[in-house]
Design a protein around this motif. Structure first.
Motif, PDB file in Angstrom:
ATOM      1  N   GLY A 207     -14.391   5.433  -2.237  1.00 50.51           N
ATOM      2  CA  GLY A 207     -14.602   4.030  -2.537  1.00 50.51           C
ATOM      3  C   GLY A 207     -13.373   3.176  -2.760  1.00 50.51           C
ATOM      4  N   ILE A 208     -12.172   3.741  -2.599  1.00 50.14           N
ATOM      5  CA  ILE A 208     -10.960   2.910  -2.719  1.00 50.14           C
ATOM      6  C   ILE A 208     -10.755   2.230  -1.372  1.00 50.14           C
ATOM      7  N   ALA A 209     -11.015   0.943  -1.336  1.00 51.05           N
ATOM      8  CA  ALA A 209     -11.073   0.233  -0.054  1.00 51.05           C
ATOM      9  C   ALA A 209      -9.844  -0.610   0.229  1.00 51.05           C
ATOM     10  N   GLN A 210      -8.798  -0.474  -0.594  1.00 50.48           N
ATOM     11  CA  GLN A 210      -7.560  -1.230  -0.398  1.00 50.48           C
ATOM     12  C   GLN A 210      -6.416  -0.244  -0.229  1.00 50.48           C
ATOM     13  N   VAL A 211      -5.753  -0.295   0.921  1.00 48.98           N
ATOM     14  CA  VAL A 211      -4.707   0.658   1.280  1.00 48.98           C
ATOM     15  C   VAL A 211      -3.423  -0.107   1.554  1.00 48.98           C
ATOM     16  N   VAL A 212      -2.302   0.373   1.000  1.00 47.94           N
ATOM     17  CA  VAL A 212      -1.006  -0.246   1.267  1.00 47.94           C
ATOM     18  C   VAL A 212      -0.051   0.833   1.767  1.00 47.94           C
TER      19      VAL A 212
ATOM     20  N   VAL B 144       4.804 -10.685  -3.903  1.00 49.30           N
ATOM     21  CA  VAL B 144       4.304 -12.025  -3.617  1.00 49.30           C
ATOM     22  C   VAL B 144       3.764 -12.096  -2.190  1.00 49.30           C
ATOM     23  N   ALA B 145       4.528 -11.548  -1.235  1.00 53.64           N
ATOM     24  CA  ALA B 145       4.080 -11.555   0.162  1.00 53.64           C
ATOM     25  C   ALA B 145       2.798 -10.750   0.324  1.00 53.64           C
ATOM     26  N   LEU B 146       2.683  -9.661  -0.416  1.00 49.51           N
ATOM     27  CA  LEU B 146       1.484  -8.825  -0.329  1.00 49.51           C
ATOM     28  C   LEU B 146       0.264  -9.588  -0.841  1.00 49.51           C
TER      29      LEU B 146
ATOM     30  N   PHE C  11      -3.945  -9.253  -0.644  1.00 46.40           N
ATOM     31  CA  PHE C  11      -4.035  -8.119  -1.560  1.00 46.40           C
ATOM     32  C   PHE C  11      -4.550  -8.576  -2.926  1.00 46.40           C
ATOM     33  N   ASP C  12      -5.449  -7.769  -3.514  1.00 46.60           N
ATOM     34  CA  ASP C  12      -6.034  -8.076  -4.813  1.00 46.60           C
ATOM     35  C   ASP C  12      -5.614  -7.020  -5.828  1.00 46.60           C
ATOM     36  N   PRO C  13      -4.705  -7.337  -6.759  1.00 46.83           N
ATOM     37  CA  PRO C  13      -4.260  -6.347  -7.739  1.00 46.83           C
ATOM     38  C   PRO C  13      -5.341  -5.938  -8.727  1.00 46.83           C
ATOM     39  N   GLY C  14      -6.456  -6.634  -8.745  1.00 43.57           N
ATOM     40  CA  GLY C  14      -7.553  -6.262  -9.627  1.00 43.57           C
ATOM     41  C   GLY C  14      -8.424  -5.150  -9.078  1.00 43.57           C
ATOM     42  N   ARG C  15      -8.214  -4.774  -7.803  1.00 47.12           N
ATOM     43  CA  ARG C  15      -8.988  -3.691  -7.179  1.00 47.12           C
ATOM     44  C   ARG C  15      -8.141  -2.423  -7.112  1.00 47.12           C
ATOM     45  N   ALA C  16      -8.791  -1.276  -7.214  1.00 53.55           N
ATOM     46  CA  ALA C  16      -8.083  -0.003  -7.047  1.00 53.55           C
ATOM     47  C   ALA C  16      -7.473   0.064  -5.651  1.00 53.55           C
ATOM     48  N   THR C  17      -6.286   0.634  -5.568  1.00 52.59           N
ATOM     49  CA  THR C  17      -5.520   0.686  -4.321  1.00 52.59           C
ATOM     50  C   THR C  17      -5.019   2.105  -4.093  1.00 52.59           C
TER      51      THR C  17
ATOM     52  N   LEU D 288       0.999  -3.423  -9.960  1.00 50.66           N
ATOM     53  CA  LEU D 288      -0.036  -3.914  -9.058  1.00 50.66           C
ATOM     54  C   LEU D 288      -1.249  -2.993  -8.972  1.00 50.66           C
ATOM     55  N   SER D 289      -1.234  -1.877  -9.705  1.00 51.48           N
ATOM     56  CA  SER D 289      -2.261  -0.850  -9.529  1.00 51.48           C
ATOM     57  C   SER D 289      -3.304  -0.896 -10.643  1.00 51.48           C
ATOM     58  N   ALA D 290      -4.532  -1.230 -10.274  1.00 54.16           N
ATOM     59  CA  ALA D 290      -5.647  -1.214 -11.209  1.00 54.16           C
ATOM     60  C   ALA D 290      -6.043   0.234 -11.510  1.00 54.16           C
ATOM     61  N   PRO D 291      -6.778   0.465 -12.605  1.00 53.17           N
ATOM     62  CA  PRO D 291      -7.270   1.819 -12.884  1.00 53.17           C
ATOM     63  C   PRO D 291      -8.038   2.384 -11.687  1.00 53.17           C
ATOM     64  N   GLY D 292      -7.838   3.667 -11.445  1.00 51.83           N
ATOM     65  CA  GLY D 292      -8.455   4.317 -10.295  1.00 51.83           C
ATOM     66  C   GLY D 292      -7.582   4.341  -9.057  1.00 51.83           C
ATOM     67  N   SER D 293      -6.433   3.657  -9.113  1.00 48.78           N
ATOM     68  CA  SER D 293      -5.525   3.633  -7.961  1.00 48.78           C
ATOM     69  C   SER D 293      -4.891   5.006  -7.735  1.00 48.78           C
TER      70      SER D 293
END
Length: 294
Positions: free
Chosen positions: A96-101, A162-164, A169-175, A201-206
């Motif tokens: 369920g971690i849907a944000q990848v960097v 800032v560019a991200l 990019f949403d820092p409130g979502r797990a990444t 930038l990493s929320a819990p679960g990142s």
């Protein structure tokens, strides 16, 4: 933003990214391949590098012994490394971690070659000219990403958070973060800043994965045989890698609240039924794959 030295895909650090793509192209041809990258060969063909870079396994037969050893052993290691990080990313996405960097993405094609669940957004950070080259080749092939892909053309030495964010990019979502093949190129201060920014930038679960090359590798890469083989790529890797003042990345990550695990590259290779050999085999004895969860 500050002005930094720029490079394209055939100069400096960019040329090492091309070498990694060549290694993936060679690995893709192996009958026991650990990774399949259908785009890697096209990058090498399009780049016109200043020195010969093999696109196919048959090309290595024409190289001097030291260069042939470097390319074959490099491709084997890249198969192991790529498979490990592929599984790390897809496992995170599957839960369920849907944000990848992907930091210093270079010619990484995971947005195109991996099967992603619906809703995944993948951000690639690198210098503009490198990303432009990659997109030009992929566009010419008609390649389509298998997830929502965002390119972030910014130097990692600049204010990339800032560019991200500007790219969506949403820092409130797990990444899930990946820094593959990046840390050796960073001075100690830049490496610490990278981890500080990622933690911020990493929320819990990142989750985070990095490749760490220990300073104990220095006698090997400073050996004349190694430097001569490395120059087959057109760069002297000793001049690009930094070890002074650096520590195991597990320490700052643990201090920032990450649960850290580490495994050596040879241990991972054994799990995949692969023996690391040759010039790169002696080098990556000092390589560890560090993963962390917050």
């Amino acid at each position: 933003m500050e002005e930094f030295e720029q490079w394209d895909i055939v100069t400096g650090v960019g040329l090492t990214a091309l070498g990694v793509a060549a290694g993936r192209a060679l690995e893709t041809e192996r009958p026991d391949r650990l990774v399949s990258d259908p785009y890697a060969e096209a990058f090498v063909a399009a780049a016109d590098p200043p020195v010969p870079v093999p696109r196919r396994l048959a090309d290595t037969a024409q190289l001097p012994d030291a260069a042939r050893d470097m390319w074959t052993s490099l491709s084997s290691y890249l198969g192991v490394r790529s498979r490990f990080f592929d599984r790390f990313l897809t496992t995170a996405a599957a839960v369920g971690i849907a944000q990848v960097v992907v930091a210093a993405a270079g010619l990484d094609t995971r947005a195109f070659r991996l099967d992603w669940p619906p809703g995944v957004e993948l951000f690639e950070i690198d210098q503009a000219r490198v990303l432009e080259f990659k997109d030009g080749v992929l566009g010419g092939l008609g390649a389509r990403p298998r997830c929502a892909r965002h390119v972030v053309p910014v130097d990692l030495r600049d204010d990339w958070p800032v560019a991200l964010r500007d790219a969506g990019f949403d820092p409130g979502r797990a990444t899930v973060w990946l820094a593959e093949g990046l840390l050796p190129f960073l001075p100690a201060d830049a490496e610490r800043l990278l981890f500080d920014r990622i933690s911020h930038l990493s929320a819990p679960g990142s989750r985070l994965a990095v490749e760490h090359l220990a300073p104990s590798v220095r006698p090997i890469i400073e050996d004349p045989e190694y430097r001569a083989a490395g120059r087959q790529l057109g760069v002297d890797i000793v001049e690009l890698w930094h070890f002074e003042g650096k520590e195991d990345p597990g320490r700052p990550l643990a201090a920032a609240g990450w649960d850290v695990r580490s495994v050596t590259a040879p241990e991972v290779a054994v799990q995949y039924g692969r023996q690391l050999h040759g010039l790169m085999g002696r080098t990556v004895v000092h390589s560890r794959f560090v993963t962390a969860e917050r």
